[in-house]
Design a protein around this motif. Sequence first.
Motif, PDB file in Angstrom:
ATOM      1  N   GLY A 215       0.790  -1.225   0.000  1.00  0.00           N
ATOM      2  CA  GLY A 215       0.000   0.000   0.000  1.00  0.00           C
ATOM      3  C   GLY A 215       0.824   1.277   0.000  1.00  0.00           C
ATOM      4  O   GLY A 215       0.274   2.364  -0.124  1.00  0.00           O
ATOM      5  N   ARG A 216       2.174   1.163   0.113  1.00  0.00           N
ATOM      6  CA  ARG A 216       3.034   2.352   0.103  1.00  0.00           C
ATOM      7  C   ARG A 216       3.231   2.858  -1.325  1.00  0.00           C
ATOM      8  O   ARG A 216       3.319   2.081  -2.274  1.00  0.00           O
ATOM      9  CB  ARG A 216       4.400   2.046   0.712  1.00  0.00           C
ATOM     10  N   VAL A 217       3.324   4.181  -1.467  1.00  0.00           N
ATOM     11  CA  VAL A 217       3.530   4.814  -2.769  1.00  0.00           C
ATOM     12  C   VAL A 217       4.629   5.854  -2.649  1.00  0.00           C
ATOM     13  O   VAL A 217       4.654   6.629  -1.680  1.00  0.00           O
ATOM     14  CB  VAL A 217       2.229   5.494  -3.275  1.00  0.00           C
ATOM     15  N   ASP A 218       5.543   5.880  -3.625  1.00  0.00           N
ATOM     16  CA  ASP A 218       6.557   6.926  -3.727  1.00  0.00           C
ATOM     17  C   ASP A 218       6.159   7.885  -4.849  1.00  0.00           C
ATOM     18  O   ASP A 218       5.928   7.450  -5.980  1.00  0.00           O
ATOM     19  CB  ASP A 218       7.938   6.336  -4.037  1.00  0.00           C
ATOM     20  N   ILE A 219       6.081   9.187  -4.535  1.00  0.00           N
ATOM     21  CA  ILE A 219       5.751  10.211  -5.524  1.00  0.00           C
ATOM     22  C   ILE A 219       7.008  11.024  -5.808  1.00  0.00           C
ATOM     23  O   ILE A 219       7.644  11.530  -4.880  1.00  0.00           O
ATOM     24  CB  ILE A 219       4.635  11.145  -5.019  1.00  0.00           C
ATOM     25  N   HIS A 220       7.369  11.159  -7.082  1.00  0.00           N
ATOM     26  CA  HIS A 220       8.577  11.878  -7.482  1.00  0.00           C
ATOM     27  C   HIS A 220       8.209  13.097  -8.323  1.00  0.00           C
ATOM     28  O   HIS A 220       7.454  12.987  -9.292  1.00  0.00           O
ATOM     29  CB  HIS A 220       9.492  10.963  -8.305  1.00  0.00           C
ATOM     30  N   ASN A 221       8.749  14.253  -7.950  1.00  0.00           N
ATOM     31  CA  ASN A 221       8.613  15.489  -8.729  1.00  0.00           C
ATOM     32  C   ASN A 221       9.904  15.679  -9.518  1.00  0.00           C
ATOM     33  O   ASN A 221      10.941  16.014  -8.942  1.00  0.00           O
ATOM     34  CB  ASN A 221       8.357  16.674  -7.808  1.00  0.00           C
ATOM     35  N   THR A 222       9.858  15.465 -10.845  1.00  0.00           N
ATOM     36  CA  THR A 222      11.053  15.609 -11.676  1.00  0.00           C
ATOM     37  C   THR A 222      11.097  16.946 -12.398  1.00  0.00           C
ATOM     38  O   THR A 222      11.990  17.184 -13.207  1.00  0.00           O
ATOM     39  CB  THR A 222      11.121  14.471 -12.706  1.00  0.00           C
ATOM     40  N   PRO A 235      -7.173   4.385  -6.881  1.00  0.00           N
ATOM     41  CA  PRO A 235      -8.415   3.999  -7.566  1.00  0.00           C
ATOM     42  C   PRO A 235      -9.551   3.618  -6.623  1.00  0.00           C
ATOM     43  O   PRO A 235     -10.716   3.700  -6.997  1.00  0.00           O
ATOM     44  CB  PRO A 235      -7.988   2.804  -8.431  1.00  0.00           C
ATOM     45  N   ASP A 236      -9.228   3.173  -5.395  1.00  0.00           N
ATOM     46  CA  ASP A 236     -10.285   2.790  -4.442  1.00  0.00           C
ATOM     47  C   ASP A 236     -10.855   4.000  -3.706  1.00  0.00           C
ATOM     48  O   ASP A 236     -11.600   3.854  -2.736  1.00  0.00           O
ATOM     49  CB  ASP A 236      -9.758   1.764  -3.435  1.00  0.00           C
ATOM     50  N   LYS A 237     -10.490   5.230  -4.150  1.00  0.00           N
ATOM     51  CA  LYS A 237     -10.986   6.503  -3.613  1.00  0.00           C
ATOM     52  C   LYS A 237     -10.356   6.915  -2.291  1.00  0.00           C
ATOM     53  O   LYS A 237     -10.730   7.942  -1.725  1.00  0.00           O
ATOM     54  CB  LYS A 237     -12.519   6.500  -3.486  1.00  0.00           C
ATOM     55  N   THR A 238      -9.409   6.133  -1.773  1.00  0.00           N
ATOM     56  CA  THR A 238      -8.652   6.605  -0.621  1.00  0.00           C
ATOM     57  C   THR A 238      -7.665   7.658  -1.105  1.00  0.00           C
ATOM     58  O   THR A 238      -7.179   7.603  -2.240  1.00  0.00           O
ATOM     59  CB  THR A 238      -7.896   5.459   0.067  1.00  0.00           C
ATOM     60  N   HIS A 239      -7.360   8.647  -0.245  1.00  0.00           N
ATOM     61  CA  HIS A 239      -6.488   9.727  -0.693  1.00  0.00           C
ATOM     62  C   HIS A 239      -5.636  10.258   0.451  1.00  0.00           C
ATOM     63  O   HIS A 239      -5.901  10.015   1.630  1.00  0.00           O
ATOM     64  CB  HIS A 239      -7.309  10.853  -1.323  1.00  0.00           C
ATOM     65  N   TYR A 240      -4.620  11.011   0.056  1.00  0.00           N
ATOM     66  CA  TYR A 240      -3.669  11.589   0.998  1.00  0.00           C
ATOM     67  C   TYR A 240      -3.385  13.018   0.549  1.00  0.00           C
ATOM     68  O   TYR A 240      -3.179  13.280  -0.641  1.00  0.00           O
ATOM     69  CB  TYR A 240      -2.378  10.775   1.017  1.00  0.00           C
ATOM     70  N   VAL A 241      -3.383  13.971   1.502  1.00  0.00           N
ATOM     71  CA  VAL A 241      -3.113  15.369   1.182  1.00  0.00           C
ATOM     72  C   VAL A 241      -1.632  15.656   1.446  1.00  0.00           C
ATOM     73  O   VAL A 241      -1.152  15.497   2.570  1.00  0.00           O
ATOM     74  CB  VAL A 241      -3.999  16.313   2.008  1.00  0.00           C
ATOM     75  N   MET A 242      -0.931  16.039   0.385  1.00  0.00           N
ATOM     76  CA  MET A 242       0.501  16.349   0.460  1.00  0.00           C
ATOM     77  C   MET A 242       0.652  17.867   0.372  1.00  0.00           C
ATOM     78  O   MET A 242       0.260  18.476  -0.638  1.00  0.00           O
ATOM     79  CB  MET A 242       1.214  15.639  -0.696  1.00  0.00           C
ATOM     80  N   ALA A 243       1.198  18.494   1.404  1.00  0.00           N
ATOM     81  CA  ALA A 243       1.274  19.959   1.457  1.00  0.00           C
ATOM     82  C   ALA A 243       2.077  20.519   0.295  1.00  0.00           C
ATOM     83  O   ALA A 243       1.631  21.441  -0.393  1.00  0.00           O
ATOM     84  CB  ALA A 243       1.882  20.410   2.774  1.00  0.00           C
ATOM     85  N   LYS A 244       3.260  19.954   0.034  1.00  0.00           N
ATOM     86  CA  LYS A 244       4.065  20.406  -1.100  1.00  0.00           C
ATOM     87  C   LYS A 244       5.140  19.369  -1.402  1.00  0.00           C
ATOM     88  O   LYS A 244       5.480  18.535  -0.544  1.00  0.00           O
ATOM     89  CB  LYS A 244       4.693  21.767  -0.822  1.00  0.00           C
ATOM     90  N   LEU A 245       5.653  19.440  -2.614  1.00  0.00           N
ATOM     91  CA  LEU A 245       6.750  18.565  -3.028  1.00  0.00           C
ATOM     92  C   LEU A 245       7.681  19.388  -3.910  1.00  0.00           C
ATOM     93  O   LEU A 245       7.297  19.853  -4.984  1.00  0.00           O
ATOM     94  CB  LEU A 245       6.221  17.342  -3.792  1.00  0.00           C
ATOM     95  N   LYS A 246       8.915  19.579  -3.429  1.00  0.00           N
ATOM     96  CA  LYS A 246       9.868  20.430  -4.136  1.00  0.00           C
ATOM     97  C   LYS A 246      10.380  19.769  -5.413  1.00  0.00           C
ATOM     98  O   LYS A 246      10.287  18.543  -5.564  1.00  0.00           O
ATOM     99  CB  LYS A 246      11.051  20.751  -3.213  1.00  0.00           C
ATOM    100  N   PRO A 247      10.931  20.568  -6.343  1.00  0.00           N
ATOM    101  CA  PRO A 247      11.489  20.003  -7.584  1.00  0.00           C
ATOM    102  C   PRO A 247      12.586  18.976  -7.282  1.00  0.00           C
ATOM    103  O   PRO A 247      13.378  19.155  -6.356  1.00  0.00           O
ATOM    104  CB  PRO A 247      12.060  21.229  -8.304  1.00  0.00           C
ATOM    105  N   ARG A 248      12.595  17.883  -8.070  1.00  0.00           N
ATOM    106  CA  ARG A 248      13.581  16.805  -7.962  1.00  0.00           C
ATOM    107  C   ARG A 248      13.635  16.223  -6.550  1.00  0.00           C
ATOM    108  O   ARG A 248      14.693  15.830  -6.057  1.00  0.00           O
ATOM    109  CB  ARG A 248      14.958  17.294  -8.432  1.00  0.00           C
ATOM    110  N   ASP A 249      12.456  16.181  -5.921  1.00  0.00           N
ATOM    111  CA  ASP A 249      12.328  15.582  -4.591  1.00  0.00           C
ATOM    112  C   ASP A 249      11.246  14.510  -4.659  1.00  0.00           C
ATOM    113  O   ASP A 249      10.500  14.412  -5.635  1.00  0.00           O
ATOM    114  CB  ASP A 249      11.959  16.657  -3.563  1.00  0.00           C
ATOM    115  N   SER A 250      11.161  13.694  -3.627  1.00  0.00           N
ATOM    116  CA  SER A 250      10.150  12.636  -3.594  1.00  0.00           C
ATOM    117  C   SER A 250       9.590  12.513  -2.190  1.00  0.00           C
ATOM    118  O   SER A 250      10.191  12.989  -1.217  1.00  0.00           O
ATOM    119  CB  SER A 250      10.739  11.302  -4.046  1.00  0.00           C
ATOM    120  N   GLU A 251       8.429  11.894  -2.087  1.00  0.00           N
ATOM    121  CA  GLU A 251       7.806  11.637  -0.784  1.00  0.00           C
ATOM    122  C   GLU A 251       7.225  10.232  -0.781  1.00  0.00           C
ATOM    123  O   GLU A 251       6.566   9.811  -1.741  1.00  0.00           O
ATOM    124  CB  GLU A 251       6.715  12.654  -0.477  1.00  0.00           C
ATOM    125  N   THR A 252       7.484   9.516   0.307  1.00  0.00           N
ATOM    126  CA  THR A 252       6.919   8.183   0.490  1.00  0.00           C
ATOM    127  C   THR A 252       5.664   8.292   1.349  1.00  0.00           C
ATOM    128  O   THR A 252       5.699   8.887   2.430  1.00  0.00           O
ATOM    129  CB  THR A 252       7.927   7.244   1.171  1.00  0.00           C
TER     130      THR A 252
END
Length: 286
Positions: A215-222, A235-252
Amino acid sequence: MRTPMLLALLISTAAWSQDVVKVFSDKGNFFLRSDKKNPVAVGTEVPMFSDAAGQKAAGTAIVMEVTGALARITLDEEATKANARFARLAAAGPTPKMVTPTPAPAAAEKAPSNLPALKGRLSSGLRVVINNDSDVSWTECELRFDDGRTYDLGEMASNSEDTVITLKFKSPPRPPEPLYDHVLVTCDEGETKFLFSNPRSPGTLKGYAENMGGGRVDIHNTGDVTWQRCDVRKPDKTHYVMAKLKPRDSETIRSGAFNKDAEAKAPDATELALKCKQGLMKISLK
C-alpha cells in the motif's frame, strides 16, 4: 459549375457549426471559455487542434471542472506533445461524448409477486419471526430483505414457528476492487494520472509514481516547479493530502496515511419477503 461551389459552401458551413476556441494556461492548468451556444459539462471530450482554423487535429482533452463559463481541461498525450492550444466545441443540440462512469451497483433483487400467497405471518426486528399457519410444510424457503440481505431458511414444518437473528443474514457481494495501477495527483499546478507502468505518464505535473508494495507509494517530482496542496488519490478513492513537493524531490506515503471520505449510508430495507417452493409472503418495513 455552381454545384461544386454550392457543395463546398455547405461543407464549410457544416464544419463551422462547431466553434474553435482558444485554450489558455494558468499555473500549469489549461482552461477554455464556453457559452450557452457551445456548452460543456464535466466529462465532455473535446477535440484539440494546433491551429486557429481547426484544420490540424492534435489529440483530445477532457473537461475536469466547470465554473460558470470557464472550464478546466486535461490534455491527452497527443495534444500535450503537439502543444495544442485550440479546442472545437460542439454547438448546442448534439449529445457530447462523455467519459463512461463507473457502473452503479445493481439494484437488489426483489422477490417475485406472481406466486401464490403463503398462509402465515412474518415480523422483523432484531429477530425475524416466521409462522407457518398452514397444514402444508414449506420447502426451499429463502428470506430476503429488499436491500439484498438473504437467509436460506430451507424447510419449515406445517403449523410451526421459527426465528432467525438478523445478524445471520448474508449481505450481497461487494463490487470488485478497481485495478490498482495508478495514483491521481492533483495540485495547484495541475493534475497527472501517474501510471506505475509508465514513468513518463502524460499530464501537467512532471514526475512519476512507484508502487512500493503493502500500500506504500513513492511520488517523485522531476520538474522545476514546487507542487503545492496536492491530493494523491488511489483507484479505491482513498487519498492523501501532500502539502508540497519540491522540484527533484520525492515523498513516500505509507498505506495507513491514505484515508477514505465518508460515503452516504445505504438506504434501509423497506420490505421483507419469504419465498418458498409453495408460494410467497412479504411485509412492509416502512
